[in-house]
Design a protein around this motif. Structure first.
Motif, PDB file in Angstrom:
ATOM      1  N   PHE A   1      -6.519   5.398 -11.486  1.00 33.67           N
ATOM      2  CA  PHE A   1      -6.182   5.774 -11.934  1.00 33.67           C
ATOM      3  C   PHE A   1      -6.294   5.672 -13.345  1.00 33.67           C
ATOM      4  O   PHE A   1      -6.333   6.020 -14.202  1.00 33.67           O
ATOM      5  CB  PHE A   1      -4.763   5.428 -12.186  1.00 33.67           C
ATOM      6  CG  PHE A   1      -3.820   6.197 -10.898  1.00 33.67           C
ATOM      7  CD1 PHE A   1      -3.504   7.337 -11.165  1.00 33.67           C
ATOM      8  CD2 PHE A   1      -3.690   5.718  -9.707  1.00 33.67           C
ATOM      9  CE1 PHE A   1      -3.087   8.686  -9.647  1.00 33.67           C
ATOM     10  CE2 PHE A   1      -2.621   6.459  -8.942  1.00 33.67           C
ATOM     11  CZ  PHE A   1      -2.036   7.076  -9.265  1.00 33.67           C
TER      12      PHE A   1
ATOM     13  N   ARG B   1      -6.372   7.950 -16.315  1.00 34.04           N
ATOM     14  CA  ARG B   1      -4.767   9.236 -16.170  1.00 34.04           C
ATOM     15  C   ARG B   1      -4.040   8.569 -16.539  1.00 34.04           C
ATOM     16  O   ARG B   1      -4.013   6.996 -17.406  1.00 34.04           O
ATOM     17  CB  ARG B   1      -5.168   9.047 -14.947  1.00 34.04           C
ATOM     18  CG  ARG B   1      -6.292  10.411 -14.344  1.00 34.04           C
ATOM     19  CD  ARG B   1      -6.877   9.747 -13.010  1.00 34.04           C
ATOM     20  NE  ARG B   1      -5.962  11.179 -12.108  1.00 34.04           N
ATOM     21  CZ  ARG B   1      -5.620  10.673 -10.986  1.00 34.04           C
ATOM     22  NH1 ARG B   1      -6.270   9.828 -10.083  1.00 34.04           N
ATOM     23  NH2 ARG B   1      -4.873  11.979 -10.608  1.00 34.04           N
ATOM     24  N   THR B   2      -3.117   9.045 -17.086  1.00 32.45           N
ATOM     25  CA  THR B   2      -1.696   8.104 -17.340  1.00 32.45           C
ATOM     26  C   THR B   2      -0.486   8.420 -16.414  1.00 32.45           C
ATOM     27  O   THR B   2      -0.295   9.133 -15.389  1.00 32.45           O
ATOM     28  CB  THR B   2      -0.614   9.578 -18.396  1.00 32.45           C
ATOM     29  OG1 THR B   2      -1.634  10.032 -19.633  1.00 32.45           O
ATOM     30  CG2 THR B   2       0.359   9.387 -18.829  1.00 32.45           C
ATOM     31  N   VAL B   3       0.207   7.069 -16.343  1.00 34.57           N
ATOM     32  CA  VAL B   3       1.004   7.301 -14.717  1.00 34.57           C
ATOM     33  C   VAL B   3       1.712   6.791 -15.375  1.00 34.57           C
ATOM     34  O   VAL B   3       2.494   5.396 -16.490  1.00 34.57           O
ATOM     35  CB  VAL B   3       0.758   6.209 -13.745  1.00 34.57           C
ATOM     36  CG1 VAL B   3      -0.758   6.541 -12.983  1.00 34.57           C
ATOM     37  CG2 VAL B   3       0.290   4.349 -14.446  1.00 34.57           C
TER      38      VAL B   3
ATOM     39  N   ARG C   1       3.321  15.658 -18.051  1.00 35.50           N
ATOM     40  CA  ARG C   1       2.311  14.816 -18.198  1.00 35.50           C
ATOM     41  C   ARG C   1       1.498  13.429 -17.770  1.00 35.50           C
ATOM     42  O   ARG C   1      -0.008  13.291 -18.015  1.00 35.50           O
ATOM     43  CB  ARG C   1       1.696  14.442 -19.764  1.00 35.50           C
ATOM     44  CG  ARG C   1       3.325  13.370 -20.346  1.00 35.50           C
ATOM     45  CD  ARG C   1       3.094  13.291 -21.554  1.00 35.50           C
ATOM     46  NE  ARG C   1       2.835  12.092 -21.758  1.00 35.50           N
ATOM     47  CZ  ARG C   1       2.714  10.971 -22.590  1.00 35.50           C
ATOM     48  NH1 ARG C   1       3.884  10.972 -22.867  1.00 35.50           N
ATOM     49  NH2 ARG C   1       1.890  10.135 -22.654  1.00 35.50           N
TER      50      ARG C   1
ATOM     51  N   ASP D   1       0.195  11.507 -14.110  1.00 38.67           N
ATOM     52  CA  ASP D   1      -0.352  12.001 -13.096  1.00 38.67           C
ATOM     53  C   ASP D   1       0.450  11.266 -11.244  1.00 38.67           C
ATOM     54  O   ASP D   1       0.005  11.346 -10.818  1.00 38.67           O
ATOM     55  CB  ASP D   1      -1.520  11.156 -13.440  1.00 38.67           C
ATOM     56  CG  ASP D   1      -3.274  12.312 -14.083  1.00 38.67           C
ATOM     57  OD1 ASP D   1      -3.695  13.150 -13.685  1.00 38.67           O
ATOM     58  OD2 ASP D   1      -3.156  11.539 -15.129  1.00 38.67           O
TER      59      ASP D   1
ATOM     60  N   VAL E   1       4.746  15.750  -9.346  1.00 39.62           N
ATOM     61  CA  VAL E   1       3.902  14.357  -9.710  1.00 39.62           C
ATOM     62  C   VAL E   1       3.970  13.870  -8.391  1.00 39.62           C
ATOM     63  O   VAL E   1       6.026  13.674  -7.897  1.00 39.62           O
ATOM     64  CB  VAL E   1       4.354  14.181 -10.605  1.00 39.62           C
ATOM     65  CG1 VAL E   1       4.261  12.160 -10.864  1.00 39.62           C
ATOM     66  CG2 VAL E   1       4.102  14.868 -11.707  1.00 39.62           C
TER      67      VAL E   1
END
Length: 466
Positions: free
Chosen positions: A7, A10-12, A65, A67, A94
């Motif tokens: 990830f 990326r945004t989690v 927004r 991931d 998501v």
């Protein structure tokens, strides 16, 4: 640590900041992900702040927004109702996954051939996980042991060809790992448990099946009907299946015959080891655990001789049929991990007679009526906690005493067992209950029992010096 690089950039979002949640957040950040963490409790948020993990109220962010949503295994995914973060993630399309899934993805990215053994089952998975790890380490291998047994999986060293990950997986963790693909998957048994989180026994079994369905080799216990059906189903699909049993011969796999472990392959059989003098593997349930560990290690390429040496030196696990000590002829056994009747069934089955049984706590569905066949083995029962009155009614003609607390239970059971004329009377803490009425968890309950027993033994030594 295993940094999670899949990830990177990326945004989690991550919900649940207990031990595994904090571990997962650290691994994601180390791998280059942007992490937004949250917890409904102040304690988890404080720990995250102290660890430098960014937090933000997930109720207030746009899930579009994200991931992924990384969910801690203790957070409801489906039952009794999905957690609010689950609803928000599904509405935004998501994916929702957990730390086991992150490890699996990282393993495939780093070294897909790195050996990985995953273990599940209603009962026995912690002992089997520890036993496999012990055998591997006894053979000189780098065995990383973790998962539901204690150390979060992402706190372990990264996957590599010279390192074996031995991971206990709960049903909650499997439910959050859609691509779980161990080298060897072990499923010991299935009985009713955690239905408040999975709804039905069929759902619970289907989740457990995922662990072995994705494995290179599936090691499956066939001593219950549902597990046996899973083994048959996977074999029909062309999977490599090794069956294990604590009493049934198998054509390909490992089974117990008396106190011997027998390895069967293509119709030929040989004894791998004798469990006769291994106190840490006492009882038929531990024969199944030993058979599973043996099969998993054979599937990984260890020789029967190497496995036998490892079995002989296994010290056992705390709170799982742990031999705490002796006071004269009386053996004290800490089986605090037995939080349901199925686990206590295995403990009582391990001792033929003269059992002084400490039980009770926060009861689960069904009580102890399923244990009635073992009641003749119990010389006297000592009842503690919330379940004491109800269990007293279910014990029938078994002599019993409602003592209320562990202190009193150890004191009274030691007194009564000390009067026994038997060869080896046993004081057995096997509560058949959760601990939450009097203790925060089964470990604290077992630690209290162990401490009380050691105080008795030490006091006896002081009174009777050599």
């Amino acid at each position: 640590m295993t940094p999670v690089t899949c990830f990177r950039g990326r945004t989690v979002a991550l919900f649940g900041l207990g031990g595994s949640g904090l571990s997962t957040a650290r691994a994601l950040i180390a791998g280059g992900a942007e992490v937004i963490a949250w917890d409904d409790g102040a304690a988890g948020l404080e720990k995250a702040k102290a660890a430098g993990i960014p937090t933000e109220n997930l109720r207030e962010i746009d899930f579009g927004r994200l991931d992924a949503l990384i969910l801690s295994p203790g957070v409801p995914l489906t039952h009794p109702v999905p957690h609010w973060t689950v609803d928000k993630a599904k509405a935004a399309g998501v994916e929702i996954i957990g730390d086991i899934e992150l490890f699996c993805r990282e393993r495939r990215a780093i070294d897909p051939e790195a050996p990985f053994i995953a273990i599940t089952g209603t009962n026995g998975k912690s002992t089997t996980t520890a036993l496999i790890g012990h055998i591997l380490r006894s053979a000189g291998l780098d065995a990383q042991i973790g998962g539901n047994i204690g150390t979060p999986i992402l706190d372990l060293a990264p996957p590599s060809s010279g390192r074996v990950h031995v991971i206990e997986c709960s049903s909650y963790q499997i439910d959050l790992a859609p691509t779980l693909d161990p080298t060897v998957g072990v499923m010991l048994n299935l009985s009713e448990d955690h239905l408040e989180r999975h709804g039905t026994m069929e759902n619970y079994a289907a989740i457990k099946e995922r662990l072995v369905a994705g494995a290179g080799t599936a090691v499956i216990g066939i001593d219950d009907a549902m597990s046996s059906a899973i083994a048959d189903r996977l074999e029909r699909k062309g999977g490599a299946v090794m069956r294990i049993s604590q009493h049934l011969p198998v054509a390909d796999g490992v089974y117990a015959e008396g106190q011997s472990l027998i390895y069967a392959q293509n119709g030929a059989t040989r004894q791998v080891a004798s469990l006769k003098d291994i106190g840490s593997l006492r009882g038929a349930h531990n024969a199944q655990n030993a058979a599973a560990a043996t099969a998993a290690c054979l599937a990984l390429g260890l020789s029967p001789e190497t496995i036998a040496r490892g079995l002989q030196t296994f010290p056992g696990l705390a709170h799982r049929m742990e031999q705490v000590g002796n006071l004269g002829r009386v053996l004290f056994v800490n089986d605090s991990k037995a939080t349901n009747a199925d686990s206590t069934y295995q403990a009582l089955a391990s001792f033929p007679s003269d059992v002084y049984w400490i039980l009770g706590g926060k009861p689960k569905t069904g009580g102890i009526l399923s244990l009635a066949q073992f009641f003749p083995r119990v010389t006297k029962a000592f009842l503690i906690g919330e379940a004491a009155e109800a269990f007293a009614g279910q014990l029938g003609s078994v002599p019993h005493e409602i003592v209320g607390t562990m202190d009193r239970a150890v004191e009274r059971s030691a007194e009564e067992a000390g009067k026994s004329g038997g060869r080896e009377p046993v004081v057995l803490l096997s509560p058949a209950c959760a601990s939450f009425d009097q203790y925060p968890n089964f470990e604290v309950r077992g630690d209290h029992f162990r401490r009380l027993v050691q105080e008795l033994i030490n006091a006896n030594r002081a009174e009777s010096p050599l």
